[in-house]
Design a protein around this motif. Sequence first.
Motif, PDB file in Angstrom:
ATOM      1  N   ALA A  74      -5.556  45.107 -16.617  1.00 65.39           N
ATOM      2  CA  ALA A  74      -5.350  44.088 -15.582  1.00 65.39           C
ATOM      3  C   ALA A  74      -6.619  43.297 -15.269  1.00 65.39           C
ATOM      4  CB  ALA A  74      -4.806  44.746 -14.311  1.00 65.39           C
ATOM      5  N   ALA A  75      -7.692  43.976 -14.896  1.00 64.97           N
ATOM      6  CA  ALA A  75      -8.918  43.281 -14.491  1.00 64.97           C
ATOM      7  C   ALA A  75      -9.574  42.527 -15.642  1.00 64.97           C
ATOM      8  CB  ALA A  75      -9.903  44.265 -13.850  1.00 64.97           C
ATOM      9  N   PRO A  76      -9.739  43.128 -16.834  1.00 69.75           N
ATOM     10  CA  PRO A  76     -10.333  42.347 -17.920  1.00 69.75           C
ATOM     11  C   PRO A  76      -9.484  41.150 -18.324  1.00 69.75           C
ATOM     12  CG  PRO A  76      -9.628  44.520 -18.692  1.00 69.75           C
ATOM     13  CD  PRO A  76      -9.563  44.539 -17.223  1.00 69.75           C
ATOM     14  N   SER A  77      -8.167  41.299 -18.291  1.00 73.35           N
ATOM     15  CA  SER A  77      -7.302  40.155 -18.612  1.00 73.35           C
ATOM     16  C   SER A  77      -7.453  39.049 -17.588  1.00 73.35           C
ATOM     17  CB  SER A  77      -5.839  40.608 -18.681  1.00 73.35           C
ATOM     18  OG  SER A  77      -5.641  41.555 -19.703  1.00 73.35           O
ATOM     19  N   MET A  78      -7.553  39.436 -16.315  1.00 66.61           N
ATOM     20  CA  MET A  78      -7.725  38.438 -15.260  1.00 66.61           C
ATOM     21  C   MET A  78      -9.027  37.673 -15.432  1.00 66.61           C
ATOM     22  SD  MET A  78      -7.886  39.034 -11.124  1.00 66.61           S
ATOM     23  CE  MET A  78      -6.309  39.915 -11.172  1.00 66.61           C
ATOM     24  N   LEU A  79     -10.120  38.392 -15.692  1.00 72.09           N
ATOM     25  CA  LEU A  79     -11.415  37.739 -15.827  1.00 72.09           C
ATOM     26  C   LEU A  79     -11.460  36.860 -17.074  1.00 72.09           C
ATOM     27  CD1 LEU A  79     -14.211  37.314 -14.706  1.00 72.09           C
ATOM     28  CD2 LEU A  79     -14.962  39.374 -15.890  1.00 72.09           C
ATOM     29  N   LEU A  80     -10.880  37.329 -18.158  1.00 70.10           N
ATOM     30  CA  LEU A  80     -10.841  36.520 -19.370  1.00 70.10           C
ATOM     31  C   LEU A  80     -10.008  35.263 -19.147  1.00 70.10           C
ATOM     32  CD1 LEU A  80     -11.768  36.417 -22.317  1.00 70.10           C
ATOM     33  CD2 LEU A  80      -9.633  37.589 -22.940  1.00 70.10           C
ATOM     34  N   GLY A  81      -8.889  35.403 -18.451  1.00 70.73           N
ATOM     35  CA  GLY A  81      -8.058  34.245 -18.149  1.00 70.73           C
ATOM     36  C   GLY A  81      -8.778  33.237 -17.267  1.00 70.73           C
ATOM     37  N   LEU A  82      -9.524  33.730 -16.273  1.00 67.39           N
ATOM     38  CA  LEU A  82     -10.274  32.833 -15.404  1.00 67.39           C
ATOM     39  C   LEU A  82     -11.366  32.096 -16.172  1.00 67.39           C
ATOM     40  CD1 LEU A  82     -10.662  35.014 -12.183  1.00 67.39           C
ATOM     41  CD2 LEU A  82      -9.378  32.873 -12.397  1.00 67.39           C
ATOM     42  N   THR A  83     -11.991  32.776 -17.121  1.00 64.04           N
ATOM     43  CA  THR A  83     -13.030  32.130 -17.928  1.00 64.04           C
ATOM     44  C   THR A  83     -12.446  30.982 -18.740  1.00 64.04           C
ATOM     45  OG1 THR A  83     -14.215  34.236 -18.080  1.00 64.04           O
ATOM     46  CG2 THR A  83     -14.825  32.520 -19.648  1.00 64.04           C
ATOM     47  N   VAL A  84     -11.295  31.226 -19.343  1.00 66.74           N
ATOM     48  CA  VAL A  84     -10.622  30.169 -20.104  1.00 66.74           C
ATOM     49  C   VAL A  84     -10.200  29.032 -19.170  1.00 66.74           C
ATOM     50  CG1 VAL A  84      -8.600  29.611 -21.516  1.00 66.74           C
ATOM     51  CG2 VAL A  84      -9.844  31.757 -21.900  1.00 66.74           C
ATOM     52  N   LEU A  85      -9.632  29.384 -18.032  1.00 63.82           N
ATOM     53  CA  LEU A  85      -9.180  28.361 -17.079  1.00 63.82           C
ATOM     54  C   LEU A  85     -10.340  27.512 -16.593  1.00 63.82           C
ATOM     55  CD1 LEU A  85      -6.920  27.166 -15.315  1.00 63.82           C
ATOM     56  CD2 LEU A  85      -7.430  28.936 -13.622  1.00 63.82           C
ATOM     57  N   PHE A  86     -11.450  28.144 -16.238  1.00 57.15           N
ATOM     58  CA  PHE A  86     -12.612  27.400 -15.765  1.00 57.15           C
ATOM     59  C   PHE A  86     -13.178  26.490 -16.856  1.00 57.15           C
ATOM     60  CE2 PHE A  86     -14.124  30.402 -12.109  1.00 57.15           C
ATOM     61  CZ  PHE A  86     -12.913  30.184 -11.478  1.00 57.15           C
ATOM     62  N   SER A  87     -12.996  26.887 -18.121  1.00 48.09           N
ATOM     63  CA  SER A  87     -13.539  26.099 -19.224  1.00 48.09           C
ATOM     64  C   SER A  87     -12.771  24.795 -19.447  1.00 48.09           C
ATOM     65  CB  SER A  87     -13.535  26.930 -20.517  1.00 48.09           C
ATOM     66  OG  SER A  87     -14.381  28.056 -20.396  1.00 48.09           O
ATOM     67  N   VAL A  88     -11.513  24.753 -19.040  1.00 53.41           N
ATOM     68  CA  VAL A  88     -10.720  23.526 -19.195  1.00 53.41           C
ATOM     69  C   VAL A  88     -10.466  22.836 -17.858  1.00 53.41           C
ATOM     70  CG1 VAL A  88      -9.610  24.402 -21.274  1.00 53.41           C
ATOM     71  CG2 VAL A  88      -8.510  24.764 -19.065  1.00 53.41           C
ATOM     72  N   ALA A  89     -10.954  23.446 -16.772  1.00 51.76           N
ATOM     73  CA  ALA A  89     -10.645  22.920 -15.439  1.00 51.76           C
ATOM     74  C   ALA A  89     -11.230  21.530 -15.209  1.00 51.76           C
ATOM     75  CB  ALA A  89     -11.152  23.885 -14.368  1.00 51.76           C
ATOM     76  N   LEU A  90     -12.416  21.259 -15.760  1.00 49.63           N
ATOM     77  CA  LEU A  90     -13.059  19.970 -15.503  1.00 49.63           C
ATOM     78  C   LEU A  90     -12.253  18.819 -16.094  1.00 49.63           C
ATOM     79  CD1 LEU A  90     -16.742  21.037 -16.123  1.00 49.63           C
ATOM     80  CD2 LEU A  90     -15.694  20.453 -13.945  1.00 49.63           C
ATOM     81  N   ARG A  91     -11.756  18.988 -17.315  1.00 46.44           N
ATOM     82  CA  ARG A  91     -10.947  17.928 -17.900  1.00 46.44           C
ATOM     83  C   ARG A  91      -9.593  17.824 -17.193  1.00 46.44           C
ATOM     84  NH1 ARG A  91     -11.148  14.719 -22.526  1.00 46.44           N
ATOM     85  NH2 ARG A  91      -9.410  13.237 -22.331  1.00 46.44           N
ATOM     86  N   ALA A  92      -8.998  18.956 -16.842  1.00 51.72           N
ATOM     87  CA  ALA A  92      -7.736  18.923 -16.115  1.00 51.72           C
ATOM     88  C   ALA A  92      -7.902  18.219 -14.776  1.00 51.72           C
ATOM     89  CB  ALA A  92      -7.217  20.355 -15.916  1.00 51.72           C
ATOM     90  N   ASP A  93      -9.006  18.499 -14.096  1.00 49.86           N
ATOM     91  CA  ASP A  93      -9.305  17.844 -12.825  1.00 49.86           C
ATOM     92  C   ASP A  93      -9.429  16.334 -13.022  1.00 49.86           C
ATOM     93  OD1 ASP A  93     -10.476  18.014  -9.931  1.00 49.86           O
ATOM     94  OD2 ASP A  93     -11.973  16.898 -11.064  1.00 49.86           O
ATOM     95  N   HIS A  94     -10.106  15.939 -14.085  1.00 54.65           N
ATOM     96  CA  HIS A  94     -10.266  14.505 -14.373  1.00 54.65           C
ATOM     97  C   HIS A  94      -8.912  13.846 -14.631  1.00 54.65           C
ATOM     98  CE1 HIS A  94     -11.916  10.802 -16.103  1.00 54.65           C
ATOM     99  NE2 HIS A  94     -11.025  10.963 -17.061  1.00 54.65           N
ATOM    100  N   GLU A  95      -8.067  14.492 -15.406  1.00 55.73           N
ATOM    101  CA  GLU A  95      -6.774  13.900 -15.741  1.00 55.73           C
ATOM    102  C   GLU A  95      -5.885  13.769 -14.511  1.00 55.73           C
ATOM    103  OE1 GLU A  95      -5.849  12.603 -18.637  1.00 55.73           O
ATOM    104  OE2 GLU A  95      -7.845  13.057 -19.438  1.00 55.73           O
TER     105      GLU A  95
END
Length: 241
Positions: A74-95
């Motif tokens: 649970a915890a490692p999956s959550m942290l890995l998912g957040l890392t991926v999400l944060f990596s694309v968040a800037l472009r998603a925010d821009h769009e």
Amino acid sequence: MTATGSIEVSRDDSPPPPWVMVPWPGAAVALAAVTIMIVTSVVAWPEMAVEVVTREADGRHGESVVHRGVTAVAAPSMLLGLTVLFSVALRADHELLKRTPMALDRSPERVRQVLSWTLMGLSVFLVTFHLGLLSLHTGDGFPFEKAVAAAAGLLIACLGVAAPLFAPGGRYTGGLERFRATQGRLYRGAGIALVLAGIATAVAAAFAPWVAMGIAVVSVGAVFLVVGLAAAFRAARRPEE
């Protein structure tokens, strides 16, 4: 350029951020934390009880149980998912915001640094939480409540370091622009307050974990409330430019 009420509507001609903008070095810390959690799960697996009861049954609900497979991932999956999400968040925010005044005069690099510090704090918190959950299955004497409360203090301190970068971007007119512009200086003071609150939380965790968590929740809420109220007050008092 046209104006609607007090919001200035303009075109954002700045180039968009890349689709993937990894928030280093926070992502590196997160990946190290995921590795630690995976290794500890593998090592502890043979000693882990298949299920642990997290809440006993009573007249209003049945008992709650957690399987060791869920605890392990649970915890490692959550942290890995957040890392991926944060990596694309800037472009998603821009769009999402590119056709609004909120997209103007924004700095992707500032946001990337905020996400990096957030990942650092979350990494420590989730590693600590993960080790505590493993201890419930193995029966080890891990100081779960104290450790989690101390990790929460470190998370708050990391947010405090990033707080001077919290000031929102955008370009408006009138009171909204004054409200936005005045937050920069306020967040510098908020950063100091959050770092001190994080230290206080970590220290209190050694003696009274629930008091420490109360300090964490109240201090974070109070800091952001004060910033909002102070910015609104200064914007109202500041003359039109």
